[in-house]
Design a protein around this motif. Sequence first.
Motif, mmCIF file in Angstrom:
data_model
loop_
_atom_site.group_PDB
_atom_site.id
_atom_site.type_symbol
_atom_site.label_atom_id
_atom_site.label_comp_id
_atom_site.label_asym_id
_atom_site.label_seq_id
_atom_site.Cartn_x
_atom_site.Cartn_y
_atom_site.Cartn_z
ATOM 1 N N TYR A 1 31.970 56.073 42.105
ATOM 2 C CA TYR A 1 32.733 56.521 40.949
ATOM 3 C C TYR A 1 32.991 55.468 39.879
ATOM 4 C CZ TYR A 1 33.653 60.497 43.955
ATOM 5 O OH TYR A 1 33.514 61.591 44.771
ATOM 6 N N LEU A 2 32.746 54.207 40.161
ATOM 7 C CA LEU A 2 33.060 53.160 39.193
ATOM 8 C C LEU A 2 31.788 52.554 38.618
ATOM 9 C CD1 LEU A 2 35.924 51.296 41.084
ATOM 10 C CD2 LEU A 2 36.145 53.000 39.263
ATOM 11 N N GLU A 3 31.918 52.004 37.428
ATOM 12 C CA GLU A 3 30.840 51.258 36.797
ATOM 13 C C GLU A 3 31.453 50.214 35.875
ATOM 14 O OE1 GLU A 3 28.432 54.040 34.653
ATOM 15 O OE2 GLU A 3 30.118 54.853 33.566
ATOM 16 N N LYS A 4 30.626 49.347 35.364
ATOM 17 C CA LYS A 4 31.110 48.299 34.481
ATOM 18 C C LYS A 4 31.958 48.920 33.372
ATOM 19 C CE LYS A 4 29.568 44.601 31.487
ATOM 20 N NZ LYS A 4 28.423 43.855 30.970
ATOM 21 N N GLY A 5 33.151 48.375 33.162
ATOM 22 C CA GLY A 5 34.062 48.871 32.141
ATOM 23 C C GLY A 5 35.116 49.830 32.647
ATOM 24 N N SER A 6 34.929 50.404 33.839
ATOM 25 C CA SER A 6 35.918 51.330 34.393
ATOM 26 C C SER A 6 37.248 50.626 34.610
ATOM 27 C CB SER A 6 35.447 51.887 35.738
ATOM 28 O OG SER A 6 34.304 52.673 35.608
ATOM 29 N N CYS A 7 38.327 51.353 34.339
ATOM 30 C CA CYS A 7 39.665 50.830 34.593
ATOM 31 C C CYS A 7 40.106 51.316 35.971
ATOM 32 C CB CYS A 7 40.633 51.311 33.520
ATOM 33 S SG CYS A 7 42.284 50.603 33.673
ATOM 34 N N VAL A 8 40.608 50.393 36.775
ATOM 35 C CA VAL A 8 41.000 50.717 38.143
ATOM 36 C C VAL A 8 42.237 49.905 38.513
ATOM 37 C CG1 VAL A 8 39.457 48.991 39.155
ATOM 38 C CG2 VAL A 8 40.117 50.965 40.498
ATOM 39 N N MET A 9 43.096 50.503 39.332
ATOM 40 C CA MET A 9 44.242 49.775 39.873
ATOM 41 C C MET A 9 43.977 49.573 41.358
ATOM 42 S SD MET A 9 48.341 50.460 39.697
ATOM 43 C CE MET A 9 48.406 51.856 40.783
ATOM 44 N N ILE A 10 44.124 48.336 41.804
ATOM 45 C CA ILE A 10 43.821 47.988 43.187
ATOM 46 C C ILE A 10 45.056 47.402 43.844
ATOM 47 C CG2 ILE A 10 42.434 46.497 44.679
ATOM 48 C CD1 ILE A 10 40.186 46.819 42.670
ATOM 49 N N GLU A 11 45.363 47.924 45.025
ATOM 50 C CA GLU A 11 46.426 47.375 45.855
ATOM 51 C C GLU A 11 45.763 46.719 47.058
ATOM 52 O OE1 GLU A 11 49.639 50.178 46.671
ATOM 53 O OE2 GLU A 11 48.778 51.458 45.097
ATOM 54 N N GLY A 12 46.201 45.527 47.385
ATOM 55 C CA GLY A 12 45.607 44.830 48.518
ATOM 56 C C GLY A 12 46.297 43.507 48.783
ATOM 57 N N TYR A 13 45.531 42.576 49.340
ATOM 58 C CA TYR A 13 46.074 41.258 49.657
ATOM 59 C C TYR A 13 45.060 40.183 49.296
ATOM 60 C CZ TYR A 13 43.216 41.755 53.876
ATOM 61 O OH TYR A 13 42.176 41.939 54.745
ATOM 62 N N LEU A 14 45.548 38.959 49.116
ATOM 63 C CA LEU A 14 44.689 37.830 48.769
ATOM 64 C C LEU A 14 44.152 37.161 50.020
ATOM 65 C CD1 LEU A 14 46.788 36.226 45.910
ATOM 66 C CD2 LEU A 14 44.762 37.680 45.693
ATOM 67 N N LYS A 15 42.902 36.747 49.950
ATOM 68 C CA LYS A 15 42.269 36.055 51.072
ATOM 69 C C LYS A 15 41.412 34.920 50.517
ATOM 70 C CE LYS A 15 39.488 36.715 55.146
ATOM 71 N NZ LYS A 15 38.836 37.657 56.037
ATOM 72 N N THR A 16 41.464 33.773 51.163
ATOM 73 C CA THR A 16 40.665 32.623 50.756
ATOM 74 C C THR A 16 39.397 32.565 51.589
ATOM 75 O OG1 THR A 16 42.668 31.406 50.202
ATOM 76 C CG2 THR A 16 40.662 30.126 50.472
ATOM 77 N N GLU A 17 38.260 32.463 50.909
ATOM 78 C CA GLU A 17 36.978 32.243 51.580
ATOM 79 C C GLU A 17 36.631 30.769 51.425
ATOM 80 O OE1 GLU A 17 33.965 34.654 49.802
ATOM 81 O OE2 GLU A 17 34.480 36.380 51.017
ATOM 82 N N THR A 18 36.182 30.144 52.489
ATOM 83 C CA THR A 18 35.755 28.745 52.418
ATOM 84 C C THR A 18 34.351 28.613 52.988
ATOM 85 O OG1 THR A 18 36.789 28.251 54.535
ATOM 86 C CG2 THR A 18 38.106 27.836 52.579
ATOM 87 N N TRP A 19 33.586 27.666 52.443
ATOM 88 C CA TRP A 19 32.231 27.409 52.912
ATOM 89 C C TRP A 19 31.823 25.996 52.512
ATOM 90 C CZ3 TRP A 19 33.488 29.980 48.554
ATOM 91 C CH2 TRP A 19 32.874 29.614 47.368
ATOM 92 N N ASP A 20 30.760 25.507 53.106
ATOM 93 C CA ASP A 20 30.198 24.210 52.752
ATOM 94 C C ASP A 20 29.052 24.433 51.776
ATOM 95 O OD1 ASP A 20 31.862 22.635 54.423
ATOM 96 O OD2 ASP A 20 30.648 23.198 56.152
#
Length: 142
Positions: free
Chosen positions: A63-82
Amino acid sequence: MPSINVCIIMGNLTREPDLRYTPSGSPVCEMALAVNRKSNGREDVTYIDVVAWGKNAENCKRYLEKGSCVMIEGYLKTETWDDRSSRQRRSRLKLVCETLHFISSPRGNTNRASEGSQPPSGPNPPPPPAHPAEYSEGDIPF
């Protein structure tokens, strides 16, 4: 001490949602939001990487494409890599989507009926206040 990791973000997609599947078959969709904020007479834009899993991932792609307006509820997560080229430890912050609300389609695209379906209907989020309070950075207690 307890902590809270909850985010509610509304913005516009900066690129097409990228749907892939894990080796076990779980759908995962990556996208990015541009979030605008006016402060002291100027507008700041923050770009946020978002990841959605399962049905949310499939709905984002459908249902979404570039430019679509969306509200997202969630949580923050940190990704780490070398990093292979610089041999440095790298990290980035992502918003993990738990719930999403379709706000609008991109400008100029009033329906996507050609894809054979419409976005799910449901209650719309309340409109923003007519005159939001203006805060300066000095008003924030942290």
